[in-house]
Write a protein that holds these residues in place. Structure first.
Motif, PDB file in Angstrom:
ATOM      1  N   ASP A 190      40.518  45.586  43.527  1.00  0.00           N
ATOM      2  CA  ASP A 190      39.772  45.554  42.555  1.00  0.00           C
ATOM      3  C   ASP A 190      38.657  44.332  42.509  1.00  0.00           C
ATOM      4  O   ASP A 190      38.978  43.183  42.901  1.00  0.00           O
ATOM      5  N   HIS A 191      37.484  44.491  42.135  1.00  0.00           N
ATOM      6  CA  HIS A 191      36.699  43.426  42.190  1.00  0.00           C
ATOM      7  C   HIS A 191      36.836  42.499  41.083  1.00  0.00           C
ATOM      8  O   HIS A 191      36.423  41.478  41.446  1.00  0.00           O
ATOM      9  N   SER A 192      37.695  42.571  40.340  1.00  0.00           N
ATOM     10  CA  SER A 192      38.201  41.822  39.361  1.00  0.00           C
ATOM     11  C   SER A 192      39.002  40.781  39.819  1.00  0.00           C
ATOM     12  O   SER A 192      39.502  39.854  39.070  1.00  0.00           O
ATOM     13  N   ASP A 193      39.514  41.138  40.951  1.00  0.00           N
ATOM     14  CA  ASP A 193      40.672  40.140  41.685  1.00  0.00           C
ATOM     15  C   ASP A 193      40.197  39.084  42.040  1.00  0.00           C
ATOM     16  O   ASP A 193      40.032  38.949  43.452  1.00  0.00           O
ATOM     17  N   THR A 194      39.770  38.085  41.242  1.00  0.00           N
ATOM     18  CA  THR A 194      39.036  36.725  41.831  1.00  0.00           C
ATOM     19  C   THR A 194      39.780  35.786  41.043  1.00  0.00           C
ATOM     20  O   THR A 194      40.558  35.696  40.271  1.00  0.00           O
TER      21      THR A 194
ATOM     22  N   SER B 205      37.540  35.731  46.062  1.00  0.00           N
ATOM     23  CA  SER B 205      38.433  36.849  45.894  1.00  0.00           C
ATOM     24  C   SER B 205      39.904  36.212  46.020  1.00  0.00           C
ATOM     25  O   SER B 205      40.225  35.447  46.905  1.00  0.00           O
TER      26      SER B 205
END
Length: 983
Positions: free
Chosen positions: A412-416, A679
Motif C-alpha cells: 500500500d502507498h500508505s505503508d511509509t 517506504s
C-alpha cells in the motif's frame, strides 16, 4: 564418250608400266581415231613387250643357273614332304576319332561311368550324416522337453546349451531344410518355456513390494514336484535375463526402500525363517522422527540383503550388482536426507552435524565395506568436507528468495514512515539564543538599504520571551529550539523605502511573533486561489510596492501556512520583503528614482564597510549590484543547507551596529532536523540485512565447523556477502517490477528517498562487521555508493521529466512568444504560462510531503529555473519586439511572480526564491526591461544590476525593443564595453 575432266582438277600422272600405257592409249582413242591399224599397233606393241619380258627372264636364269637349280630342287622336295605329312595326319585322325575303335570315345565312356559312381557314393554319405544329425537333434530335443516337464530347469539349461551347439553345427545341406526349421522352432519354444519358468521361480523367490521385501531360499517349480534353490535359479538364468531382473531389483530397492527410508520416518524390522526371510517397513508418526534412525534402518536393509540375497548371486554378477547399489544409495543419502536436513538457522546446526557424522560412518561401513565401493570415491565425505559452504549457500538462497518476495510484493502507498536527519553544522550553524537582560534604547543604525528614513525603534522582548523554548520548529520535528528576537535586528517592512514611516500596526506585528498554536490554513481547492487570478493582480503587488499588509502577504496555498509538516514556522528576525536592487528610474516616480540612485550608492558603501544586507547575509559573498546567486549544492537525502534557516542564523550571528548590546548568555540549541518519507519496504529490507549480518558474525565466531568442514572460502563469507546481495537484488528488481508506478513524480521521489535511506543505513551497518571482513565491507561500501548515485540520479530524472513536460507545454502553447500583439496568440501564451504555473504548484503540493525541506526547494527551484530559462531564451531570441508586444510580454512574465510564494515559509518573512531559482532575478528584470526606457536600461546597467544578462543578450534586447537611432547605437556601444566593475 568419256566424261570430260574439269580443267581445274589435277591430272593423273603418266603410267610407267606397259599395260598402263596401252590402256591409256586405248582410253584416249575416240571413234574417229580408232581403226584397225591403231589396234594392230597396240597388239604389236604388246607382243613386243611380252617377248622382251621373256627374254629378260631367260637371261636372268642363265646369269645364275646353279642357284636356280638348287631352289627348284628344294621346291620339289617340299612338295613331297607335304604329301607324306598329309597322309600320316589322315591315318592318325582315324585312329583317335573312330566311334568304335577310337581312343577318345573309349575314354569318354570310362570317365562317365566313374563320375556316376562317385555321385552315388557322395549321396549315400550325405544322407547318412544328415540322418545321423537329425537323430541326435531329435533325441536332445526330446530330453530337453522331458526335463522341462519334470521341473529340472537347471539341467534343462545345460541341455539347451548342447542342443544349441548341435544346431550351430548343422550340415550346410540340412541347414535350410524344413525339418531343421521345425527343430529350431521347437527348441526356441522349449528354451523360452524354461526361461519363463526360471523367471517365475525367481519372482516367487525374490518378492519386492512397497514396505516389504521377501526372499525365499527355495521354491517349487510350477506344475511339477521339483524344488529349486535360489542360488540355482540365479545361476540358471541367462545373462541377459539376470541383468534385467537385477536392474529391476535395483530400481525397486532404490525407489521403495532406500529413498523411502531416507525421506520419511519409518521402523525397519528384519526376520529370518526356514521358508522365507522378510524385511518390513512401518511408517512412523512425524513427531517421532529421528534422522539418525533412518541411517540405522538403511544399514539394516543392506545387512539383510547381504545375508540373504547378495550371497546367492553368481560370482560374475555379485561385484557388479553391489557397486550398482552404491551410486543410488549415496545419491539418495545426499539428496533425500543430508541436503534437505541442512538447517535454516544456526541453532539447528549441532544435531545436523551429528547426523552428518553418522552418515560418514554409514558410508565407511556399508558403501565401502559391504558394497565394495572404491575407497577413493566417497561422495558423502567429500560433501561433508564442504558442509559449511553448503549451509551458507542454502541460507543465501533462502534469504534471497525471502528478499525477492519482500521486494516484489505489492504494498500500500500508505505503508511509509518518516525519517529524521540532522542538518550538518558545517552547512547550517545552530542558532544562538541571546537572552536580553536590559533594554537597549539606542536607536538603530541605518537600515539595510539606507534610504534615509526614520529608523524603526527597536523593541526588545522580555527575558521570558527571549529564553522560552519553541514548541515545534518549522518542520514539525518537536524539537526544543530556543529562538532570539533581538530588537536591534528589526528592519523596515518596506525594503524599498517607498514609505517614510512604518505604520503602527506594522511595528506591533514586528514586536510579536506569530502565535505558535495557530492552526495551519488548509490549501484551498478553489481554482481561482490556486491559479492566483481571483482578481486581476496589480503587477506592483508582486514586488510589494503597495503598502497594504494584505497585499504584501503571499497567497495562502503558497506559503508555509500550508506546510504539510503541519507546524508553525520558527520565529526569525524580520527581513525586508524584497531583496532586489532598486528599479529603473522610469518605472518608479521621479522622487523615488532620486532616492534609488542614493540607495544604490549606499548599497555599495555598505558592501565596502562590511555591513550585511538581508540577502548577502545568507548567500556567498558577491558584489551587491550583481545579485548573481547560485543555489546551494544539495546532496539528496543528506544534511543540506536550508536558505531560510541559514539566512536567519547569519542575520542573528552577523556583526551588529555600534548600538549598545546587553551582556550575552550563549546557549546552543539542538541541531535542526529535516524529515522525509520512506517506504516501509525499505525498513523490512534493512531488517533482513541486519539479520544476515548478525547471523554471519555469529557463524564466524562459532567453532562448529572447525573439524568437520574444510571449505575453500572463509567461514561465513558467503553468508555475509548475502547482505550486499539483498541490496543488489532490490536495486535490480524494484525499478523493473514497479516501472509504471515509478513513472509518477511522487513514487519516483519516494524511490529516491528509499535509496537515500538505504545508503544511510548501509553506512550505519558497517560498524557491525569485523574490520577483517574487507570483502564484505567493500561490497557494502559499493552498495552504499551505488544507492547514493541511484538516489541522486532518480531524483534528477524525476525533475528532468517534469521539466520536459512543462517545456512541451510552453513549446506547444507559447510557440516562441511570437505575435503576442494578436489577442488570440496572447490568450494562447497566457493559457500556456498559467498551465505551467499550475503544474509547478501541483508538483510542489505532491512533493512537499515526501522530500526534505532542502531537497523540496531544490526540486521546485530546478523545475522553475528550467521554465524561466526557456521563457528567457524564447523572449531574448525575438528579433523585433514592438511596443504592444513588449507590454504584453511583460504582463505574461509577471504571471510567474506568483511562483515566489512557493519559497515563503513565514508570511512575515521575505521569500528565498533567489537561493533556489538562479534565473529568478534575471527573469524579474526581463519583465521590467521589456517596458523600460533607454535611460532605465542604461542606469541599471551602470549600477551593475544586469550582470545576470550576457552582453550579447542585452544588445539583442535593445535592438529588438528600440528603433535604430543614434541613442540606441550609443547605448549598444556602452553595453558592448562590458559590465562595470564594482568596487
Amino acid at each position: 564418250m568419256a566424261f570430260p575432266i574439269p580443267a581445274h582438277l589435277p591430272r593423273r600422272p603418266n603410267p610407267q608400266d606397259v599395260s598402263s600405257q596401252i590402256l591409256s592409249k586405248i582410253d584416249a582413242a575416240t571413234n574417229q581415231t580408232l581403226n584397225s591399224a591403231l589396234a594392230s599397233s597396240w597388239l604389236s606393241e604388246l607382243k613386243l613387250t611380252i617377248d622382251s619380258t621373256k627374254r629378260r627372264i631367260h637371261e636372268r636364269i642363265q646369269d645364275d643357273l646353279p642357284e636356280f637349280q638348287r631352289q627348284l630342287a628344294a621346291s620339289k622336295s617340299v612338295q613331297e614332304r607335304l604329301q607324306t605329312l598329309s597322309t600320316n595326319v589322315e591315318s592318325l585322325s582315324e585312329s583317335a576319332s573312330n566311334p568304335k575303335t577310337g581312343l577318345i570315345p573309349t575314354l569318354v565312356d570310362n570317365l562317365a561311368k566313374h563320375a556316376q559312381l562317385a555321385q552315388e557314393t557322395t549321396n549315400a554319405r550325405v544322407e547318412y550324416e544328415t540322418l545321423s544329425h537329425l537323430l541326435r537333434c531329435r533325441k536332445t530335443l526330446k530330453s530337453l522337453e522331458g526335463l522341462i516337464n519334470i521341473g529340472k530347469l537347471p539341467d534343462a539349461v545345460e541341455l539347451c546349451g548342447e542342443l544349441e551347439t548341435l544346431l550351430q553345427d548343422t550340415p550346410v545341406l540340412l541347414n535350410e531344410t524344413n525339418v531343421m526349421e521345425d527343430v529350431r522352432r521347437k527348441f526356441r519354444a522349449a528354451q523360452a518355456r524354461n526361461e519363463e519358468q526360471l523367471s517365475e521361480a525367481y519372482t516367487r523367490s525374490v518378492s519386492c513390494s512397497p514396505r516389504e521385501f521377501i526372499v525365499q531360499p527355495s521354491v517349487q517349480v510350477r506344475d511339477s514336484d521339483a524344488v529349486l534353490s535360489l542360488p540355482s535359479i540365479l545361476a540358471s538364468l541367462s545373462a541377459n535375463s539376470l541383468s534385467n531382473h537385477l536392474a529391476t531389483l535395483r530400481r525397486d530397492l532404490t525407489n521403495q526402500f532406500i529413498d523411502y527410508i531416507l525421506k520419511q520416518p519409518a521402523a525397519a524390522t528384519a526376520s529370518s525363517g526356514a521358508l522365507e526371510h522378510k524385511f518390513c517397513l512401518t511408517p512412523s508418526p512425524p513427531n517421532e522422527d529421528i534422522r539418525t534412525s533412518r541411517l540405522e534402518n538403511l544399514s539394516t536393509l543392506f545387512t539383510f540383503l547381504s545375508a540373504h540375497l547378495l550371497s546367492c548371486l553368481p560370482s560374475s554378477q555379485t561385484t557388479l550388482f553391489k557397486r550398482s547399489l552404491s551410486k543410488p544409495t549415496t545419491t539418495s543419502l545426499l539428496n533425500n536426507l543430508l541436503i534437505p536436513s541442512l538447517p535454516s538457522s544456526y541453532e539447528l546446526l549441532p544435531p545436523f552435524l551429528e547426523l552428518l557424522q553418522r552418515a560418514i560412518a554409514f558410508e565407511d561401513e556399508i558403501i565401502v565395506g559391504l558394497l565394495g565401493n572404491d575407497t577413493n570415491d566417497r561422495p558423502v565425505q567429500a560433501w561433508a568436507d564442504g558442509v559449511s559452504g553448503h549451509y551458507e549457500r542454502q541460507r543465501r538462497m533462502q534469504i534471497l528468495d525471502r528478499s525477492r518476495e519482500t521486494i516484489t510484493a505489492w504494498a500500500d502507498h500508505s505503508d511509509t514512515f518518516v525519517v529524521e536527519i540532522d542538518v550538518a553544522p558545517a552547512s547550517q550553524p545552530a542558532p544562538i539564543v541571546v537572552p536580553v537582560q536590559e533594554e537597549d534604547d539606542s536607536p538603530a543604525k541605518e537600515d539595510a538599504w539606507g534610504f534615509d528614513e526614520e529608523p524603526t525603534p527597536a523593541v526588545a522582548p522580555t527575558e521570558e520571551e527571549a529564553i522560552s523554548p519553541v514548541k515545534e520548529d518549522a518542520w514539525g520535528l518537536n524539537e526544543d529550539v530556543t529562538s532570539s528576537n533581538d530588537g536591534n535586528l528589526a528592519v523596515e517592512e518596506d525594503g524599498w523605502g517607498f514609505d517614510d514611516e512604518i505604520l503602527p500596526d506594522e511595528a506591533e506585528a514586528e514586536q510579536e511573533p506569530p502565535h505558535r498554536d495557530t492552526k495551519p490554513v488548509e490549501p484551498s481547492s478553489s481554482p481561482e486561489i490556486i491559479n492566483g487570478d481571483d482578481d486581476e493582480a496589480d503587477p506592483s503587488e508582486a514586488w510589494g510596492w503597495n503598502e497594504d499588509d494584505d497585499a504584501d502577504a503571499p497567497p495562502a496555498e503558497e506559503t508555509a501556512w500550508d506546510d504539510p509538516w503541519g507546524d508553525a514556522p520558527e520565529p526569525v528576525p524580520k527581513l525586508p520583503k524584497e531583496t532586489r536592487p532598486p528599479p529603473a528610474p522610469s518605472i518608479a516616480s521621479p522622487k523615488v528614482a532620486t532616492r534609488l540612485e542614493k540607495a544604490a550608492k549606499k548599497g555599495k558603501k555598505h558592501q565596502i564597510d562590511g555591513s550585511d544586507s538581508p540577502l548577502t547575509s545568507s548567500m556567498a559573498p558577491s558584489p551587491v549590484p550583481s545579485f548573481e546567486i547560485s543555489p546551494p549544492e544539495s546532496s539528496f537525502a543528506t544534511s543540506s543547507k536550508s536558505p531560510a534557516f541559514s539566512r536567519t542564523q547569519d542575520v542573528l550571528s552577523a556583526p551588529l551596529s555600534s548600538a549598545k548590546r546587553p551582556s550575552k548568555l550563549e546557549v546552543r540549541a539542538p541541531p535542526p532536523k529535516e524529515r522525509y518519507i520512506v517506504s516501509g519496504r525499505t525498513k523490512r529490507i534493512i531488517n533482513l540485512v541486519e539479520d544476515v549480518l548478525a547471523e554471519g558474525n555469529h557463524l564466524v565466531a562459532s567453532s562448529l565447523f572447525s573439524s568437520s568442514s574444510a571449505s575453500s572460502s572463509a567461514l561465513g563469507s558467503t553468508l555475509l556477502l548475502t547482505a550486499s546481495g539483498i541490496l543488489d537484488l532490490y536495486r535490480a528488481l524494484y525499478p523493473v517490477k514497479f516501472v509504471r508506478e515509478l513513472a509518477t513524480a511522487e513514487q519516483g521521489m519516494r524511490f529516491a528517498n528509499d535509496c537515500a535511506y538505504l545508503a544511510t543505513e548501509v553506512e550505519r551497518l558497517k560498524p557491525l562487521l569485523d574490520t577483517q571482513e574487507t570483502a564484505v565491507l567493500s561490497r557494502l561500501e559499493d552498495c552504499g555508493s551505488r544507492f547514493k548515485v541511484l538516489s541522486e540520479s532518480w531524483f534528477h530524472d524525476v525533475i528532468e521529466r517534469e521539466q520536459r513536460a512543462l517545456d512541451n507545454i510552453l513549446t506547444e502553447g507559447a510557440q516562441g512568444f511570437t505575435y503576442t500583439a494578436e489577442q488570440e496568440r496572447y490568450d494562447e501564451c497566457e493559457s500556456a504560462i498559467t498551465e505551467v504555473l499550475q503544474g509547478v504548484r501541483r508538483l510542489a503540493q505532491r512533493l512537499k510531503s515526501i522530500l526534505t525541506k532542502s531537497n523540496y526547494y531544490t526540486a521546485i527551484g530546478m523545475v522553475a529555473h528550467a521554465t524561466l530559462e526557456r521563457i528567457l531564451t524564447d523572449v531574448l531570441a525575438l528579433p523585433d519586439i514592438p511596443e504592444v508586444e513588449s507590454h504584453r510580454l511583460s504582463e505574461l512574465c509577471r504571471i510567474f511572480n506568483a511562483m515566489e510564494g512557493l519559497f515563503v515559509e513565514d508570511p512575515a518573512q521575505p521569500s528565498f526564491v533567489v537561493a533556489y531559482v538562479p534565473s529568478w532575478l534575471k527573469f524579474s528584470y526581463l519583465s521590467e526591461l521589456l517596458e523600460a526606457s533607454m535611460a532605465d536600461i542604461t542606469y541599471l546597467f551602470e549600477e551593475g544590476a544586469l550582470v545576470d544578462f550576457d552582453v550579447d543578450e542585452l544588445v539583442r534586447l535593445v535592438r529588438a525593443l528600440f528603433a535604430d537611432t543614434q541613442l540606441r547605437s550609443n547605448t549598444i556601444l556602452k553595453l558592448q564595453g562590458g559590465h562595470p566593475v564594482q568596487a
